[in-house]
Design a protein around this motif. Structure first.
Motif, PDB file in Angstrom:
ATOM      1  N   LEU A   1       1.055  10.001  -9.761  1.00 34.71           N
ATOM      2  CA  LEU A   1       1.463  10.111  -8.372  1.00 34.71           C
ATOM      3  C   LEU A   1       2.993  10.145  -8.393  1.00 34.71           C
ATOM      4  CD1 LEU A   1       0.457   9.963  -5.406  1.00 34.71           C
ATOM      5  CD2 LEU A   1       0.637   7.499  -5.566  1.00 34.71           C
TER       6      LEU A   1
ATOM      7  N   VAL B   1       0.390  13.506  -0.392  1.00 37.01           N
ATOM      8  CA  VAL B   1      -0.456  12.364  -0.024  1.00 37.01           C
ATOM      9  C   VAL B   1       0.039  11.752   1.283  1.00 37.01           C
ATOM     10  CG1 VAL B   1      -1.191  10.061  -0.749  1.00 37.01           C
ATOM     11  CG2 VAL B   1      -1.111  11.908  -2.404  1.00 37.01           C
ATOM     12  N   ALA B   2       1.324  11.564   1.373  1.00 38.21           N
ATOM     13  CA  ALA B   2       1.913  11.028   2.595  1.00 38.21           C
ATOM     14  C   ALA B   2       3.402  11.323   2.557  1.00 38.21           C
ATOM     15  CB  ALA B   2       1.677   9.529   2.691  1.00 38.21           C
TER      16      ALA B   2
ATOM     17  N   GLY C   1       0.830  -1.202   0.000  1.00 34.83           N
ATOM     18  CA  GLY C   1       0.000   0.000   0.000  1.00 34.83           C
ATOM     19  C   GLY C   1       0.859   1.245   0.000  1.00 34.83           C
ATOM     20  N   ILE C   2       0.187   2.394   0.042  1.00 34.96           N
ATOM     21  CA  ILE C   2       0.877   3.672  -0.085  1.00 34.96           C
ATOM     22  C   ILE C   2       1.890   3.894   1.048  1.00 34.96           C
ATOM     23  CG2 ILE C   2       0.456   6.154   0.157  1.00 34.96           C
ATOM     24  CD1 ILE C   2      -1.941   5.799  -1.719  1.00 34.96           C
ATOM     25  N   GLU C   3       1.478   3.557   2.273  1.00 32.80           N
ATOM     26  CA  GLU C   3       2.392   3.833   3.395  1.00 32.80           C
ATOM     27  C   GLU C   3       3.568   2.867   3.410  1.00 32.80           C
ATOM     28  OE1 GLU C   3      -0.610   5.070   6.621  1.00 32.80           O
ATOM     29  OE2 GLU C   3       0.446   6.673   5.547  1.00 32.80           O
TER      30      GLU C   3
ATOM     31  N   GLY D   1      -1.199  18.867  -6.682  1.00 33.32           N
ATOM     32  CA  GLY D   1      -0.076  19.366  -5.898  1.00 33.32           C
ATOM     33  C   GLY D   1      -0.189  19.043  -4.424  1.00 33.32           C
ATOM     34  N   MET D   2      -0.953  17.991  -4.109  1.00 35.72           N
ATOM     35  CA  MET D   2      -1.191  17.659  -2.706  1.00 35.72           C
ATOM     36  C   MET D   2      -0.169  16.648  -2.198  1.00 35.72           C
ATOM     37  SD  MET D   2      -4.466  15.719  -1.057  1.00 35.72           S
ATOM     38  CE  MET D   2      -4.179  14.329  -2.138  1.00 35.72           C
TER      39      MET D   2
ATOM     40  N   ASP E   1       0.503  14.080  -5.211  1.00 31.18           N
ATOM     41  CA  ASP E   1      -0.444  14.003  -6.326  1.00 31.18           C
ATOM     42  C   ASP E   1      -0.129  15.165  -7.260  1.00 31.18           C
ATOM     43  OD1 ASP E   1      -2.607  13.576  -7.990  1.00 31.18           O
ATOM     44  OD2 ASP E   1      -3.941  14.789  -6.750  1.00 31.18           O
ATOM     45  N   HIS E   2       0.365  14.835  -8.454  1.00 29.79           N
ATOM     46  CA  HIS E   2       0.892  15.890  -9.314  1.00 29.79           C
ATOM     47  C   HIS E   2      -0.185  16.848  -9.798  1.00 29.79           C
ATOM     48  CE1 HIS E   2       2.592  17.484 -13.193  1.00 29.79           C
ATOM     49  NE2 HIS E   2       3.467  17.860 -12.312  1.00 29.79           N
TER      50      HIS E   2
ATOM     51  N   LEU F   1       4.303  21.227  -3.113  1.00 32.08           N
ATOM     52  CA  LEU F   1       4.141  22.298  -4.089  1.00 32.08           C
ATOM     53  C   LEU F   1       5.418  22.470  -4.907  1.00 32.08           C
ATOM     54  CD1 LEU F   1       2.129  24.525  -4.964  1.00 32.08           C
ATOM     55  CD2 LEU F   1       3.396  26.064  -3.481  1.00 32.08           C
TER      56      LEU F   1
END
Lengths: 331, 124
Positions: free
Chosen positions: B94, B31-32, B3-5, B28-29, B24-25, B44
């Motif tokens: 991502l 995610v972790a 998973g992502i983590e 610009g967030m 998240d391109h 950013l």
């Protein structure tokens, strides 16, 4: 309950560590797991089911079957992963993307008319059929929605294109354009009748990304942004926005839209004040080219109040030495 | 399958890793992240760095076709920045961004490990 705002309801549920679903008017549903938002659906944004179907990995019928066999246990996501439809990482990303997309529009629609807040109904213990695959704490979710809003405004400061049909220009102002994949899809699908949200549904892309792509296209001058309702300037902002919107975000524009705009407005005065010292710097050259007499005569009067100009030539050195001697004599 | 983590902690186990963040391109967030002081700010900056790279490479590609970037390597005076895009099922990409110590890392090894990790994340 005397119509509390959605923010207040959500914050309250978060503090109680609630697990259940919160229906927001007719617009959508937020799912909470132990006080954190684990999924959100909005009528305007494609959900995980739509995204799955649009990806071509799984047919809508199979999604429905998975949903039925998952039942109320909330194991649907695990089922899809076990069946090899998508990986765990993809499922998490899909859920978090769809949740943010839906939250952006749900919370946004609740914001402007807080008096007429949408009716909310909470059902305790309700879970989404996909199960829980990602969490957002409630303040973090609000923050992220605010950040997304200001990112949109940083690209193109007017919201009027968000709800209008997307109309690409038949001829572009320049000769050369670089597009992102999302912008390409929007341009190709735009038929002068579909709004960004409708395009998003058609493309199987998040509504927010589509909105962003539309505003980027507008900022690049590729869309008809004509002022149909009557305003002459494209952005409806204050006078400061007379300058075209910045083509790319500056690092600081993540803060807020007004900041981005005032940045643009303050650029002019800044440039003007920079120009003044530059005249002074240029002065020695001007003296050389325009003749020494003229240069020395015009320079001091324009720059500083009566102080003698100083340069490397011996006359000035003599002046400095005389000044030093005079100061020493004073002591 | 991870998973992502897990993907982040795997990346952090690469020798010389200083910090890692998933971005998240599109939005610009952040995610972790692991070891990142101000994830929102990093996200950013990395988004802009990747976007500039994409635009620049697209403009400079001779045949004018769409540019596909495998990864971006930036060497500063103290560290390597590795940015690797992952095409997700929808939207994205991502970005997995890893910062490595210049002295105590092996760039070739790190690149290979990062590629393996991203394949694990989106393998199904």
């Amino acid at each position: 309950m005397a119509a509390p705002t959605l923010d207040a309801v959500l914050t309250g549920l978060a503090q109680k560590g609630a697990t259940g679903s919160l229906r927001v008017g007719k617009d959508g549903i937020l799912y909470l797991t132990r006080g954190r938002v684990s999924y959100a659906e909005c009528a305007d944004t494609p959900g995980v089911e739509d995204l799955l179907a649009a990806s071509g990995r799984i047919s809508p019928t199979r999604v429905r079957e998975a949903r039925q066999s998952a039942g109320t246990g909330g194991e649907g996501g695990d089922l899809l992963v076990r069946e090899g439809v998508l990986s765990r990482g993809e499922l998490q990303f899909c859920v978090l993307g769809a949740t943010l997309d839906a939250s952006f529009f749900l919370l946004e629609s609740a914001l402007p008319h807080q008096q007429a807040a949408p009716r909310t109904r909470y059902r305790d213990g309700d879970t989404h059929w996909l199960g829980t695959h990602w969490f957002f704490d409630v303040p973090g979710l609000f923050r992220e929605c605010g950040r997304r809003r200001s990112r949109l405004d940083g690209v193109w400061p007017s919201a009027e294109l968000d709800t209008r049909p997307v109309v690409p220009l038949p001829r572009i102002p320049g000769k050369h354009v670089v597009l992102t994949a999302a912008q390409w899809e929007v341009l190709l699908a735009a038929d002068a009748t579909a709004t960004p949200v409708e395009l998003a549904r058609r493309l199987g892309r998040p509504a927010y990304s589509t909105l962003l792509a539309v505003r980027e296209l507008a900022s690049a001058g590729l869309l008809a942004t004509g002022p149909e309702p009557g305003a002459p300037a494209p952005p409806e902002g204050p006078p400061g926005s007379g300058a075209p919107p910045p083509p790319e975000e500056s690092p600081g524009s993540g803060t807020s839209a007004p900041a981005g705009r005032s940045q643009g407005a303050s650029a002019l005065p800044k440039r003007a004040s920079n120009a003044a010292p530059r005249v002074v710097v240029r002065h020695p050259e001007a003296g050389q080219s325009a003749g020494q007499g003229a240069g020395q005569g015009a320079g001091p009067a324009g720059t500083s109040a009566g102080l003698p100009e100083v340069s490397g030539d011996p006359a000035d050195m003599n002046l400095l030495i005389r000044l030093r001697d005079a100061l020493e004599a004073l002591q | 399958m991870i998973g992502i983590e897990d993907c982040l902690s795997e990346a952090m186990s690469i020798p010389g890793a200083l910090d890692a963040i998933l971005v998240d391109h599109t939005s610009g967030m952040a995610v972790a992240g692991e070891g990142v002081q101000d994830p929102a700010r990093s996200a950013l900056g990395l988004t802009e760095a990747f976007r500039a790279t994409l635009d620049g490479i697209a403009l400079s590609s001779a045949d004018g076709t769409a540019a596909r970037i495998e990864d971006v390597i930036i060497t500063t005076d103290t560290s390597y920045h590795l940015i690797r895009p992952m095409e997700m099922m929808f939207d994205g990409p991502l970005l997995i961004c890893l910062r490595l110590d210049l002295e105590h890392s092996n760039l070739a090894l790190a690149r290979r490990r990062l590629r393996t990790i991203t394949h694990q994340l989106i393998a199904h």
